[in-house]
Design a protein around this motif. Sequence first.
Motif, PDB file in Angstrom:
ATOM      1  N   ALA A 110      -0.786   6.482  -6.616  1.00 23.26           N
ATOM      2  CA  ALA A 110      -0.320   6.787  -5.259  1.00 23.26           C
ATOM      3  C   ALA A 110      -1.480   7.304  -4.397  1.00 23.26           C
ATOM      4  O   ALA A 110      -1.610   6.943  -3.233  1.00 23.26           O
ATOM      5  N   TYR A 111      -2.327   8.119  -5.010  1.00 22.74           N
ATOM      6  CA  TYR A 111      -3.480   8.634  -4.285  1.00 22.74           C
ATOM      7  C   TYR A 111      -4.417   7.498  -3.897  1.00 22.74           C
ATOM      8  O   TYR A 111      -4.876   7.405  -2.742  1.00 22.74           O
ATOM      9  N   GLY A 112      -4.678   6.634  -4.865  1.00 24.34           N
ATOM     10  CA  GLY A 112      -5.554   5.490  -4.629  1.00 24.34           C
ATOM     11  C   GLY A 112      -5.019   4.606  -3.517  1.00 24.34           C
ATOM     12  O   GLY A 112      -5.746   4.209  -2.603  1.00 24.34           O
ATOM     13  N   VAL A 113      -3.709   4.307  -3.582  1.00 24.70           N
ATOM     14  CA  VAL A 113      -3.072   3.465  -2.565  1.00 24.70           C
ATOM     15  C   VAL A 113      -3.153   4.153  -1.210  1.00 24.70           C
ATOM     16  O   VAL A 113      -3.444   3.531  -0.176  1.00 24.70           O
ATOM     17  N   GLY A 114      -2.907   5.479  -1.231  1.00 27.99           N
ATOM     18  CA  GLY A 114      -2.938   6.227   0.031  1.00 27.99           C
ATOM     19  C   GLY A 114      -4.296   6.176   0.688  1.00 27.99           C
ATOM     20  O   GLY A 114      -4.407   6.032   1.910  1.00 27.99           O
ATOM     21  N   VAL A 115      -5.352   6.274  -0.106  1.00 21.76           N
ATOM     22  CA  VAL A 115      -6.710   6.261   0.447  1.00 21.76           C
ATOM     23  C   VAL A 115      -7.071   4.871   0.961  1.00 21.76           C
ATOM     24  O   VAL A 115      -7.659   4.724   2.034  1.00 21.76           O
ATOM     25  N   ALA A 116      -6.662   3.845   0.207  1.00 25.95           N
ATOM     26  CA  ALA A 116      -7.109   2.491   0.511  1.00 25.95           C
ATOM     27  C   ALA A 116      -6.281   1.825   1.603  1.00 25.95           C
ATOM     28  O   ALA A 116      -6.807   1.054   2.398  1.00 25.95           O
ATOM     29  N   THR A 117      -4.985   2.069   1.640  1.00 29.40           N
ATOM     30  CA  THR A 117      -4.125   1.375   2.604  1.00 29.40           C
ATOM     31  C   THR A 117      -3.378   2.381   3.467  1.00 29.40           C
ATOM     32  O   THR A 117      -3.544   3.588   3.323  1.00 29.40           O
ATOM     33  N   SER A 118      -2.519   1.854   4.336  1.00 27.17           N
ATOM     34  CA  SER A 118      -1.781   2.747   5.222  1.00 27.17           C
ATOM     35  C   SER A 118      -0.332   2.923   4.775  1.00 27.17           C
ATOM     36  O   SER A 118       0.487   3.437   5.525  1.00 27.17           O
ATOM     37  N   PHE A 119      -0.011   2.466   3.529  1.00 24.01           N
ATOM     38  CA  PHE A 119       1.355   2.649   3.020  1.00 24.01           C
ATOM     39  C   PHE A 119       1.679   4.141   2.902  1.00 24.01           C
ATOM     40  O   PHE A 119       2.778   4.579   3.210  1.00 24.01           O
ATOM     41  N   LEU A 120       0.734   4.892   2.353  1.00 24.58           N
ATOM     42  CA  LEU A 120       0.920   6.331   2.152  1.00 24.58           C
ATOM     43  C   LEU A 120      -0.166   7.065   2.939  1.00 24.58           C
ATOM     44  O   LEU A 120      -1.189   6.475   3.306  1.00 24.58           O
ATOM     45  N   ASP A 121       0.031   8.363   3.169  1.00 24.31           N
ATOM     46  CA  ASP A 121      -0.921   9.053   4.047  1.00 24.31           C
ATOM     47  C   ASP A 121      -2.165   9.582   3.321  1.00 24.31           C
ATOM     48  O   ASP A 121      -2.988  10.251   3.932  1.00 24.31           O
TER      49      ASP A 121
END
Lengths: 508, 215
Positions: free
Chosen positions: B83-94
Amino acid sequence: MTDAESTAAETPLTDRPFRLHPLSVPYRVVEQGLGVVVFVLFVGAPAFGAVEGVLGAAGAVALAGLIAAVVVGYGVAYYRRFEYELTADTFDIRSGVFARRDREIPLHRIQNVDISQNIVQRVLDIAAVRLETAGASGAEAHLKFVGKDRAGALQREISRLSRAEDGEPAADAATETLFEISDRELGVLALVSADIQLVSILFVVGSVVLPALGSLTESEWFFALDQGLGGLFGPLATLAGIVALGLAYGAINATLYYGFTLSRAPGELRYKRGLIQRYSGTIPLSKVQSLTVTENVLARALGYASLEIETAGQSGGEGSQGGSQSAVPVAERDRVIELANSIEQVGDVQFERPPKRARQRYAVRYAGALGVLAGLVFLLQTAIGGSLYWWAPLVALPLVPLAAHIQWKHRGYYVGEDHVVTRNGFWVQRLKVVPYYRVQTVLSSETVFQRRRRLGTVTIDTAGARSLVGDDAKAVDVDAETTERLREQVADSLYESLWREANSGNRP
Amino acid sequence: MSDPPDEPPAAEPTPTADDSAPDDAAASADGDPSDQPSVAAAAGIDEAVLDTPRELASTVRLQWILRSTIGAAVIGALATAIAYGVGVATSFLDGSIRTAATVGGAVFVLFVLIGVVRAVLLYRSWMYVVRADSLFLSRGVLTRVQTAVPYVRVQHIDTRRSPLERLLGLSTLVVYTAGSRGADVTVPGLTPDRAATLQRRLERLTTESEGADAV
């Protein structure tokens, strides 16, 4: 302790230690030397240069000579310290140059005795002998190498002695040829075994190539002919390659089974096969765990089938071959059934099919699979933003009931006097015959989906090698009550058949 | 095989050839196979012991829950990282640690819940029976599996205790057969006493059933 091969037939084989064939020393040295040569080609040359720099040319050559001497010396030492001896009830091996190992294999535990010869070994007239028991995963004893005559004599003598130990007549009665592969069957084998490979590869490649074609037709540069043709030609070349590969595989398979003969000696089956590499082996009938008759779609259409005989060690062949280890690679269906019946008297098999409601299950399963596939393609389409024919899998929906019916039609089980027989599969149909006295455990399982329709699966586990890869006899999707009944019946029949056997003195 | 002890099985003439049955042993051999005394009867196992469905010790639920909680913690940590990785890379999560930890925590709670429900249901589904001729096991939440292991096929029997099991005072019994599914015949969640009793009992039954051919 001479190894006079020419007189091997006359000299008694028992109670006297033997060494390997003297030619096995040069053969093994060269075999291992080849490894060294490869090593030298890639690593050795620069290393030689480095050593030369330190020790000078003479020193480097001396070192190389030393290495060669060690390899040869080890080969000779291995030969000198390797002894095998056949006694009345064991086969003993004393081996090892540095770590010594004494091994005794009780003769009545030996499952198969296999002899193999590759082309070089045939020229030298030597052969490798493997003895297999149920215990180890590999061969318990591997004699590399003995003379061809000695190998055959050992094979005969071991089976004679182990029969004598079982209290059966030890007379070396004449063997009767059960089956000889015809040229026609060899051709069918090449074709049919090619087909198996083709279908599996085609599915994988097809799933990659077809979407590529799909996107090709959508994109503008499809009309740029050169590129478009190149794009089309690529997959076509791939397909042609696959066909060629499949045929080559089939041809190789055909040479492996060239001249296949199966004969029956008292208490065992013997097979011989191979054009370039020759194999021969024994399958003791008292160790047979189960029989499998396999037909793929193509073979079934042509009226051919194959037979596998499973023992607890390997499945009647050499494990290292990797491919199918069939007792009879391919033969007319009637001959296969007849042969199977002569090994296990199953008689007339009347299959009981699963209840018709099982078809609903298959229909739901296939429809679900198509739905999931369509969904995945749709997701892919939204993800990459192109437009694929995501609904294409759904076109196959009308075929679902038919597929479900075919699946149902090819399942079945039969509970006989001494055997239980199961049948499964449309693309590759497997008919498994398990004698009750070979049953290990019986388990029934009901998944959530099966319970909804009051269905269950009964798995009959044997000690066979194939069941290690989950290829057990299974009565799939039988009625829930039948599941209970079948499980108990098979387990009870084990005791009955063991009881009968103990009381009649011979095998049912 | 359950022959009476005074009867040499190999020397026994075939039933048809044996017209006059001199003693009880031969008479029983003359009859139907189903008249044979069961393995349990031959081994002198008390009738009262047989055919009683038994449950596992209830602490086994705790063992399963603890084990699945460890798994859930690992999955939760992974989910946090993803979730952290996704949050950093994309705008799905903050992309904040807080959001990632929330996602991971939710996944952890979900898996713990699944583990608890599964442990309770699995405990309820587990049942084993020492029957006259075979050991019978029944278990499974989604797929119900019932296994019959004829005593004559048992090769050896182990009891083993993992550190967690020792902590909870539990023991596992493993029955090996020559078949491929030997390792599947495992009875978890026994008290050490019960495991030892069962092991002894099965050993007696196995020895009694011997005489039939090996592999």
